[in-house]
Write a protein that holds these residues in place. Structure first.
Motif, PDB file in Angstrom:
ATOM      1  N   GLY A  79     -12.758 -10.380 -41.461  1.00 35.47           N
ATOM      2  CA  GLY A  79     -13.074  -9.055 -40.772  1.00 35.47           C
ATOM      3  C   GLY A  79     -12.079  -8.898 -39.894  1.00 35.47           C
ATOM      4  O   GLY A  79     -11.925  -7.455 -39.771  1.00 35.47           O
ATOM      5  N   ALA A  80     -11.325  -9.720 -39.168  1.00 35.97           N
ATOM      6  CA  ALA A  80     -10.359  -9.319 -38.473  1.00 35.97           C
ATOM      7  C   ALA A  80      -9.008  -8.688 -39.073  1.00 35.97           C
ATOM      8  O   ALA A  80      -8.598  -7.837 -38.509  1.00 35.97           O
ATOM      9  N   PHE A  81      -8.893  -9.119 -40.198  1.00 38.41           N
ATOM     10  CA  PHE A  81      -7.726  -8.467 -40.729  1.00 38.41           C
ATOM     11  C   PHE A  81      -8.050  -7.149 -41.402  1.00 38.41           C
ATOM     12  O   PHE A  81      -7.420  -6.066 -41.472  1.00 38.41           O
TER      13      PHE A  81
ATOM     14  N   VAL B 253     -12.106   2.644 -35.987  1.00 34.14           N
ATOM     15  CA  VAL B 253     -11.904   1.487 -35.618  1.00 34.14           C
ATOM     16  C   VAL B 253     -13.204   0.605 -34.989  1.00 34.14           C
ATOM     17  O   VAL B 253     -13.740   1.109 -34.190  1.00 34.14           O
ATOM     18  N   PRO B 254     -13.415  -0.449 -35.632  1.00 37.81           N
ATOM     19  CA  PRO B 254     -14.601  -1.117 -35.206  1.00 37.81           C
ATOM     20  C   PRO B 254     -14.369  -1.678 -33.946  1.00 37.81           C
ATOM     21  O   PRO B 254     -13.597  -2.722 -33.532  1.00 37.81           O
ATOM     22  N   ARG B 255     -15.417  -1.379 -32.974  1.00 37.59           N
ATOM     23  CA  ARG B 255     -15.133  -1.906 -31.565  1.00 37.59           C
ATOM     24  C   ARG B 255     -15.820  -3.030 -31.457  1.00 37.59           C
ATOM     25  O   ARG B 255     -14.951  -3.707 -30.330  1.00 37.59           O
ATOM     26  N   LYS B 256     -16.421  -3.654 -32.235  1.00 29.77           N
ATOM     27  CA  LYS B 256     -16.757  -5.084 -31.995  1.00 29.77           C
ATOM     28  C   LYS B 256     -15.423  -5.844 -32.505  1.00 29.77           C
ATOM     29  O   LYS B 256     -15.483  -7.174 -32.071  1.00 29.77           O
ATOM     30  N   ARG B 257     -14.640  -5.608 -32.866  1.00 26.19           N
ATOM     31  CA  ARG B 257     -13.715  -6.320 -33.461  1.00 26.19           C
ATOM     32  C   ARG B 257     -12.249  -5.852 -32.677  1.00 26.19           C
ATOM     33  O   ARG B 257     -11.557  -6.685 -32.775  1.00 26.19           O
ATOM     34  N   VAL B 258     -12.307  -5.295 -31.659  1.00 27.07           N
ATOM     35  CA  VAL B 258     -10.969  -4.902 -30.752  1.00 27.07           C
ATOM     36  C   VAL B 258     -10.556  -5.952 -30.308  1.00 27.07           C
ATOM     37  O   VAL B 258      -9.162  -6.333 -30.227  1.00 27.07           O
ATOM     38  N   GLU B 259     -11.513  -6.817 -29.428  1.00 23.99           N
ATOM     39  CA  GLU B 259     -11.000  -7.989 -28.671  1.00 23.99           C
ATOM     40  C   GLU B 259     -10.271  -9.083 -29.874  1.00 23.99           C
ATOM     41  O   GLU B 259      -9.395  -9.803 -29.251  1.00 23.99           O
ATOM     42  N   ASP B 260     -10.733  -9.083 -31.089  1.00 25.34           N
ATOM     43  CA  ASP B 260      -9.980  -9.965 -32.009  1.00 25.34           C
ATOM     44  C   ASP B 260      -8.810  -9.403 -32.748  1.00 25.34           C
ATOM     45  O   ASP B 260      -7.930 -10.237 -33.017  1.00 25.34           O
ATOM     46  N   ILE B 261      -8.438  -8.245 -32.466  1.00 23.01           N
ATOM     47  CA  ILE B 261      -7.289  -7.657 -33.159  1.00 23.01           C
ATOM     48  C   ILE B 261      -5.922  -8.257 -32.642  1.00 23.01           C
ATOM     49  O   ILE B 261      -5.028  -8.423 -33.372  1.00 23.01           O
ATOM     50  N   PRO B 262      -5.798  -8.077 -31.410  1.00 20.78           N
ATOM     51  CA  PRO B 262      -4.419  -8.775 -30.949  1.00 20.78           C
ATOM     52  C   PRO B 262      -4.050 -10.217 -31.599  1.00 20.78           C
ATOM     53  O   PRO B 262      -3.052 -10.647 -31.846  1.00 20.78           O
ATOM     54  N   PHE B 263      -5.430 -10.932 -31.812  1.00 24.73           N
ATOM     55  CA  PHE B 263      -5.116 -12.346 -32.020  1.00 24.73           C
ATOM     56  C   PHE B 263      -4.737 -12.399 -33.574  1.00 24.73           C
ATOM     57  O   PHE B 263      -4.036 -13.084 -34.050  1.00 24.73           O
TER      58      PHE B 263
END
Length: 492
Positions: free
Chosen positions: A202-204, A253-263
């Motif tokens: 999901g993050a990718f 852009v999936p907002r629930k994933r935004v905090e994961d995207i930088p990692f």
């Protein structure tokens, strides 16, 4: 009713139920629902599953079980991954679930089993995949080497998005150091240097959606979305220099994933630094599709997914299951030179060439174009989708300046565009000759005589030489820039 099967992917970040219908080379999901539990939040410091996530999981899994039962899904399995297998209270959690849902199979996958399921999922969605698979979840990153000979060297690392954020205490620079340390410890990675990197999870996928949105890429499909190494580096650099608000402004852009995207970008950045892949390919098929191929359709994996879906559409939507083979042979005489991949695509175009037969005549070209371009999964890369969709739109007499052809305009080279138009006009000519009957194509052939294109008709087939056939041959000649003519061939 066709057989149904269901799998629950119980991960460190989310839990998802997918119900599949039928047994085929291309899994057909008819129900797909996700809930974010963040079971793995705090696992690094406490060693235990997040209590709030545990309470939510029981309620969500009971709902998923009820849905699967109501849909008569069998088998139905729950696959628990990194958070459950690593938590000290993981076994107790599974025991509680088994008491709540007696008889339900709950499997705690090892890291290698998780990597293997993901690799088979990639093989399901991308035929002939060869390179490094990286499947990122909430708790772990699975790496596995795919070759023509099979699956090798599975490794699991504590680089899932929740766990990495916890280990790094939310600091991206510390996350980079941890990623380097863990990735450098994988001794077999130098063997895949320069190969394709397949990204799953999901993050990718969120990274891909972000890149599709910010670059105005013309096809909003993550599966088989492909970047060069340079493009992927630019993407990760942009993510690391852009604020959360800047990302959230982009559409889709999936907002629930935004905090994961930088990692996710950090892990990808360091992985690319290590293996220097030739290209990066995003794949939506992973653990769940791997489970399906292993447990529901193991005998189907060796089939060509593109051929399988084309045959299915031909049978369901076309008028003749035997005509495609005749068309494939008939159109081969026009082609002077083509690669094996081009031959394969031409054959698929012939197989799909009548799937618009029952559409409204005014919208037949457009409906068929969208149907092929937006086909779910099935192993088609974006250029193949765009090429096949254009071929069929031309076969159904599209105007080449039609606005809906923009995606093909942008994704195909000039040579690819011309070849698609030529094959589409050739198929249109074949249907004018035959009316969709293979019998009427017998005794006709389209051949080159020097630089002239000649449609030869035996004496028994001269009757099919009508005005529509004449115009069709002229249009094909104009597209190819050559002269055309009819020739009669006498037979006893």
């Amino acid at each position: 009713m066709q057989r149904r099967s269901a799998v629950v992917d119980l991960g460190s970040n989310s839990v998802r139920l997918v119900v599949f219908e039928g047994v085929s080379r291309n899994p057909v999901p008819i129900f797909n629902e996700k809930a974010v539990l963040r079971l793995g939040r705090g696992l690094t410091s406490t060693g235990r599953l997040n209590e709030e996530g545990v309470a939510m999981a029981v309620e969500v899994l009971e709902r998923f079980h009820a849905i699967a039962r109501a849909m008569n899904a069998e088998p139905f399995e729950i696959l628990a991954t990194a958070a459950v297998r690593d938590a000290t209270n993981g076994p107790a959690f599974v025991e509680m679930l088994q008491q709540t849902m007696p008889g339900v199979v709950i499997r705690i996958l090892s890291g290698k089993e998780e990597a293997d399921h993901s690799a088979i999922g990639v093989m399901c969605g991308i035929p002939n995949a060869n390179g490094l698979v990286a499947d990122v979840g909430g708790g772990s990153l699975e790496l596995i080497h795919l070759t023509e000979q099979g699956r090798h060297d599975a490794t699991t690392l504590p680089l899932g998005m929740i766990r990495l954020s916890d280990r790094a205490e939310g600091d991206i620079e510390k996350a980079r150091q941890l990623a380097d340390q863990d990735i450098d410890g994988v001794d077999w990675l130098p063997r895949v240097r320069g190969n394709t990197l397949y990204l799953v999870g999901g993050a990718f996928r969120a990274l891909a959606r972000l890149q599709i949105a910010r670059t105005n890429y013309p096809l909003n499909i993550v599966h088989y979305y492909t970047l060069s190494l340079q493009e992927a580096r630019e993407m990760t650099d942009w993510v690391r220099s852009t604020s959360r608000r800047g990302m959230e402004r982009l559409p889709g852009v999936p907002r629930k994933r935004v905090e994961d995207i930088p990692f996710a970008a950090t892990v990808l950045w360091r992985l690319m630094r290590k293996v220097q892949p030739e290209r990066i390919v995003f794949c939506v098929d992973g653990l769940r599709e791997g489970w399906y191929m292993l447990n529901v359709a193991p005998d189907c994996l060796a089939q060509d997914p593109m051929e399988a879906v084309a045959q299915d559409m031909c049978i369901r939507l076309g008028r003749s299951p035997t005509l495609p083979a005749i068309l494939s042979e008939w159109t081969s005489l026009l082609v002077r030179q083509e690669s094996a991949a081009q031959t394969h695509l031409r054959h698929l175009a012939c197989t799909l060439s009548d799937i618009g037969s029952h559409e409204h005549p005014e919208y037949r070209a457009e409906q068929t174009y969208w149907r092929v371009l937006r086909l779910q999964g099935a192993g088609f890369d974006h250029q193949a989708r765009s090429w096949l969709a254009l071929v069929l739109a031309v076969r159904y007499a599209v105007e080449l300046d039609a606005p809906f052809l923009t995606t093909s305009r942008l994704l195909l080279t000039d040579d690819q565009w011309r070849s698609a138009v030529a094959l589409g006009l050739t198929l249109r000519l074949a249907y004018s000759l035959s009316g969709g009957s293979g019998l009427l194509l017998e005794g006709t052939s389209l051949l080159w005589e020097g630089e002239e294109l000649v449609l030869t008709l035996t004496s028994g087939r001269v009757a099919v030489k009508g005005e529509s056939v004449r115009r069709g041959l002229e249009r094909l000649g104009q597209a190819l820039g050559v002269a055309t003519r009819f020739a009669a061939e006498l037979v006893d």
